[in-house]
Scaffold this active site. Structure first.
Site, short mmCIF file in Angstrom:
data_model
loop_
_atom_site.label_atom_id
_atom_site.label_comp_id
_atom_site.label_asym_id
_atom_site.label_seq_id
_atom_site.Cartn_x
_atom_site.Cartn_y
_atom_site.Cartn_z
N SER A 101 -2.45 -19.93 -75.43
CA SER A 101 -1.28 -19.79 -74.56
C SER A 101 0.02 -19.69 -75.35
O SER A 101 0.94 -18.97 -74.95
CB SER A 101 -1.21 -20.97 -73.58
OG SER A 101 -1.06 -22.19 -74.28
N ASP A 112 -0.18 -28.15 -75.94
CA ASP A 112 -0.57 -28.17 -77.34
C ASP A 112 -0.52 -26.75 -77.91
O ASP A 112 -0.32 -25.76 -77.19
CB ASP A 112 -1.95 -28.78 -77.53
CG ASP A 112 -3.04 -27.97 -76.83
OD1 ASP A 112 -2.72 -26.99 -76.13
OD2 ASP A 112 -4.22 -28.32 -76.97
N ASP A 114 -2.73 -24.07 -80.24
CA ASP A 114 -3.98 -23.69 -80.91
C ASP A 114 -3.61 -22.90 -82.16
O ASP A 114 -2.90 -21.89 -82.07
CB ASP A 114 -4.85 -22.84 -79.99
CG ASP A 114 -5.31 -23.60 -78.76
OD1 ASP A 114 -5.81 -24.72 -78.93
OD2 ASP A 114 -5.15 -23.08 -77.64
N ASP A 166 -4.32 -28.24 -82.31
CA ASP A 166 -5.75 -28.09 -82.58
C ASP A 166 -5.87 -27.03 -83.67
O ASP A 166 -5.58 -25.85 -83.43
CB ASP A 166 -6.50 -27.64 -81.33
CG ASP A 166 -6.58 -28.74 -80.29
OD1 ASP A 166 -6.19 -29.88 -80.60
OD2 ASP A 166 -7.00 -28.45 -79.15
N LYS A 227 -1.63 -18.56 -63.74
CA LYS A 227 -2.17 -19.80 -64.31
C LYS A 227 -1.71 -21.02 -63.51
O LYS A 227 -2.49 -21.94 -63.25
CB LYS A 227 -1.77 -19.94 -65.78
CG LYS A 227 -2.50 -18.99 -66.71
CD LYS A 227 -2.09 -19.18 -68.16
CE LYS A 227 -2.51 -20.51 -68.70
NZ LYS A 227 -2.26 -20.66 -70.16
N TYR A 236 -9.00 -23.97 -62.41
CA TYR A 236 -8.67 -23.71 -63.81
C TYR A 236 -9.46 -24.69 -64.68
O TYR A 236 -9.03 -25.80 -64.94
CB TYR A 236 -7.17 -23.88 -64.04
CG TYR A 236 -6.66 -23.40 -65.38
CD1 TYR A 236 -5.95 -22.22 -65.50
CD2 TYR A 236 -6.88 -24.14 -66.54
CE1 TYR A 236 -5.46 -21.78 -66.73
CE2 TYR A 236 -6.41 -23.72 -67.77
CZ TYR A 236 -5.70 -22.54 -67.85
OH TYR A 236 -5.23 -22.11 -69.08
#
Length: 744
Positions: A101, A112, A114, A166, A227, A236
């Site tokens: 995202s 968060d 990625d 992450d 979303k 979701y």
């Protein structure tokens, strides 16, 4: 004249150029009213925190810059430790890429990041999880550092200056990593192991999506809206069988390709229009799959029989192409399609000026939607154990949904992705409790006064799977328990506060009416699922009194004369209704002895050996669950195509109660059956083949159905080994029955 000719040529070229595998549906440009509706959409989303301010965005950039410098320092140190020449060490490089995202530009406040760490060929994965992990430990601003090395995509998770990250790892087969490295080049995948390919896949898919949309800003705003809508509507969650972020992004990207010049407000409406009418399982493709000589497995139903079983394929655009929705089940697809239709109706009203965008973002009243629910409870004695246990149980809930779907009397099993804190009064031994709720719709049975339904095996095989998995990865701790309870809508107040349960508006009965279109084969002579409407089961009158953790004996009341004959009454043929599995201190019983049902009479263990009409399967320590009699075979035809799978979805239901008769013969025939599946793969519908093959395996083992395609994707610790029994030496399985009677 020349100028007009040039303009005509440019217009012609503009019309000929299109994104995606088909021409656009409309090239219409937005009108002034479309921009007004788009601004109203933005205003409606702002209260939900979907937009970050400039300060928060800059803080993320600063954190990523620090992390990028850390990676370069670490790779330089590793290069020196491996005695590389100083000239090479100075230019070895290293880089952090983002995906998900954040890379798409649709992250929300507090989300968060990625990220991918790309290293040169001399840096090993073990270096990443050892020396880099140690480097992070001593870095200021790093908190909650943990490594998950045996995950499907190995990852290091941590919080850096308040931003959760992450971080995955990939090493490329090159000597140096430059700052302008392009990961979209397929040649970067050459000579890499599967874990590096998986790690690179997130970045490659995200970048490819952005390259395949005509207007990135319009795409981002539309995706934010979709979303947010999906999260608000409870659909979701890739883990639970709905769609995850990348799948929603690809659906929105396909809508943008079909309407390349439209404003975001129009695209949201067109999104619902396109996918409420999409003929699943035709795949959603953003571009034509490309051939490559790297010989990696790709999604292709013409080649891979397992790919024909996918119910809602959405195919990633980057090589190797994969289906991002292999977790989707019949129930979750039914729920999502109904939500698409509901979204279309609401956006129609909005664009006609009859409503506003806030209506689209209203949450559903899940707890008023069904008459029957299964409450799944996971509890542990410490907070740390609870976090681990809840994560594992939640990751396997889709297995329970699959088990329930294969019950011949169940039409729909709808899991609510939101978990709730449990009532500690009901779990005095454990202070940490989480609950999930599954809404159940039972099939209307014609020409039957009453039908006995036994859900015990469906629940037990699910708990067997969870415990086997926990045992395989050494997670199982004292006090970890699973409990499943059947309750009716009127009993939910024992589990949830009134503000969650209160009825906000009239339930949309079109959802139940739409299920009449769902026809699936059952194991009896009836070839299709009977139609179900809003009055037959879930809107019919309650005819029993509820107590927590029990489905009591029904107290029959006169029913309304206008109710259809399928209106149901429910009672429990055994006092307890919960199926509980726990790890106690006591020594397990001797092998070959069934564990008696709690709350039953003294002779219940003896009676369990010869099942009654409504069968409860005795748990036998160290042995497989009693196999089932196979359902009759009903071959149908279905020809798969890559870009338009004309596959008939025929789901054969298993009988809800196992039988001992013929079990030895079934055990001998399983291997032969599976071999025949591949030999006659064109003689039956793909869905039929899938259900038959996995049912054949499930009939002789306590492990529930897992897609064959997933076995290729997941490591040995992700799913339990089908050959490993339920742990018998350190777990006692306490099994109660969940049995219902549906009356006319």
């Amino acid at each position: 004249m020349k100028e007009m000719s040039a303009n005509t040529m440019l217009d012609s070229q503009r019309q000929q150029k299109h994104y995606g595998i088909t021409s656009p549906i409309s090239l219409a440009c937005p009108k002034e009213i479309d921009h007004i509706y788009t601004q109203k959409l933005i205003d409606a989303m702002k209260p939900f925190g979907v937009f970050e301010d400039e300060e928060e965005l800059n803080h993320r950039l600063v954190v990523l810059g620090k992390l990028n410098n850390l990676v370069k320092e670490w790779i330089s140190d590793v290069s020196e430790s491996k005695n590389l020449p100083p000239s090479v060490v100075a230019t070895v490089g290293g880089k952090i890429f983002t995906f998900g995202s954040y890379r798409l530009g649709v992250h929300t406040k507090g989300a968060d990041i990625d990220a991918l760490c790309v290293a040169p060929r001399h840096v090993e994965r073990s270096d990443f999880f050892q020396s880099f992990f140690e480097k992070l430990k001593h870095q200021d601003g790093i908190r909650n550092l943990r490594a998950v090395e045996d995950a499907f995509v190995p990852v290091i998770k941590f919080e850096f200056d308040g931003i959760e990250i992450d971080l995955v790892f990939a090493r490329l087969a090159i000597q140096t990593i430059s700052d302008n490295l392009d990961l979209r080049d397929d040649s970067r995948l050459r000579s890499l192991d599967i874990r590096c390919i998986r790690s690179l896949n997130g970045c490659r898919v995200t970048d490819e999506i952005l390259h395949l949309v005509p207007n990135k800003e319009t795409f981002r705003l539309t995706l934010r809206a979709v979303k947010l809508w999906a999260k608000r509507r409870g659909i979701y969650s890739n883990m639970l069988g709905f769609l995850g972020g990348v799948s929603w992004a690809m659906l929105v990207a396909r809508t943008c390709q079909l309407y390349p010049n439209a404003a975001a407000s129009t695209l949201v409406h067109k999104f619902f229009l396109v996918f409420s009418k999409w003929e699943w399982p035709n795949p959603v493709l953003l571009k034509q799959p490309e051939e490559s000589n790297l010989n990696l497995p790709v999604w292709d139903p013409r080649v891979n029989p397992s790919d024909r079983y996918h119910l809602m394929p959405i195919i990633t655009p980057a090589y190797p192409q994969q289906n991002s929705t292999y977790n989707v089940s019949t129930s979750t697809r039914t729920v999502m399609v109904e939500e698409f239709k509901q979204g279309l109706a609401v956006t129609d009203e909005i664009l006609q000026g009859k409503s506003d965008w806030s209506k689209l973002l209203e949450p559903p009243n899940f707890f008023q939607k069904y008459r029957h629910y299964i409450v799944l409870t996971a509890s542990a004695s410490t907070e740390e154990n609870h976090l681990e246990w809840v994560g594992l149980v939640e990751s396997k809930i889709r297995v329970l949904v699959g088990n329930l779907e294969r019950n011949e009397f169940i039409t729909l099993a709808h899991v609510n992705p939101q978990s709730f804190p449990g009532n500690k009064e009901h779990h005095k031994d454990n202070n940490y409790v989480s609950m999930w709720f599954l809404g159940i719709i039972f099939r209307r049975v014609e020409n039957a006064e009453s039908v006995n339904i036994d859900l015990t095996y469906d629940i037990q095989s699910f708990t067997d799977t969870v415990y086997r998995q926990a045992n395989n990865i050494n997670m199982l701790k004292e006090g970890m328990k699973i409990e499943a309870t059947h309750v009716k809508k009127k009993q939910l107040h024992h589990y949830l506060p009134a503000e969650i349960l209160q009825k906000k508006k009239k339930v949309n009965t079109s959802f139940y009416q739409s299920l009449s279109d769902v026809s699936r084969s059952s194991s009896g002579p009836q070839s299709k699922r009977s139609s179900l409407d809003s009055n037959c089961l879930d809107s019919s009158r309650d005819t029993d009194n509820g107590t927590p953790f029990n489905s009591p004996v029904s107290i029959n009341k006169p029913s309304k004369p206008d109710l259809p004959p399928s209106g149901e009454t429910e009672r429990n043929n055994a006092e307890p209704t919960a199926v509980v599995v726990e790890k106690p201190l006591s020594v397990p019983p001797a092998q070959g002895l069934s564990i008696p049902v709690i709350g039953a009479k003294v002779d219940s263990a003896v009676k369990a050996v010869s099942p009654p009409a409504v069968c409860t399967i005795p748990t036998v320590v160290g042995r497989n669950v009693i196999p089932r009699i196979p359902t009759p075979h009903n071959p149908t035809q279905g020809q798969p195509h890559l870009n338009g799978m004309a596959t008939k979805n025929v789901t054969h239901k298993r009988s809800h109660s196992p039988s001992i008769d013929g079990s030895s013969k079934r055990l001998k025939d399983i291997e032969k059956f599976i071999r025949l599946e591949s030999t006659f793969k064109d003689s039956r519908a793909p869905e039929d083949r899938k259900r038959k093959a996995v049912d054949a395996i499930g009939e002789c083992m306590p492990i529930p159905t897992i897609d064959t395609s997933r076995k290729k994707r997941l490591p040995s610790k992700e799913l339990p080994d089908s050959s490993s029994p339920v742990p018998a030496n350190n777990i006692r399985v306490i099994k109660n029955s969940i049995r219902l009677t549906l009356n006319r």
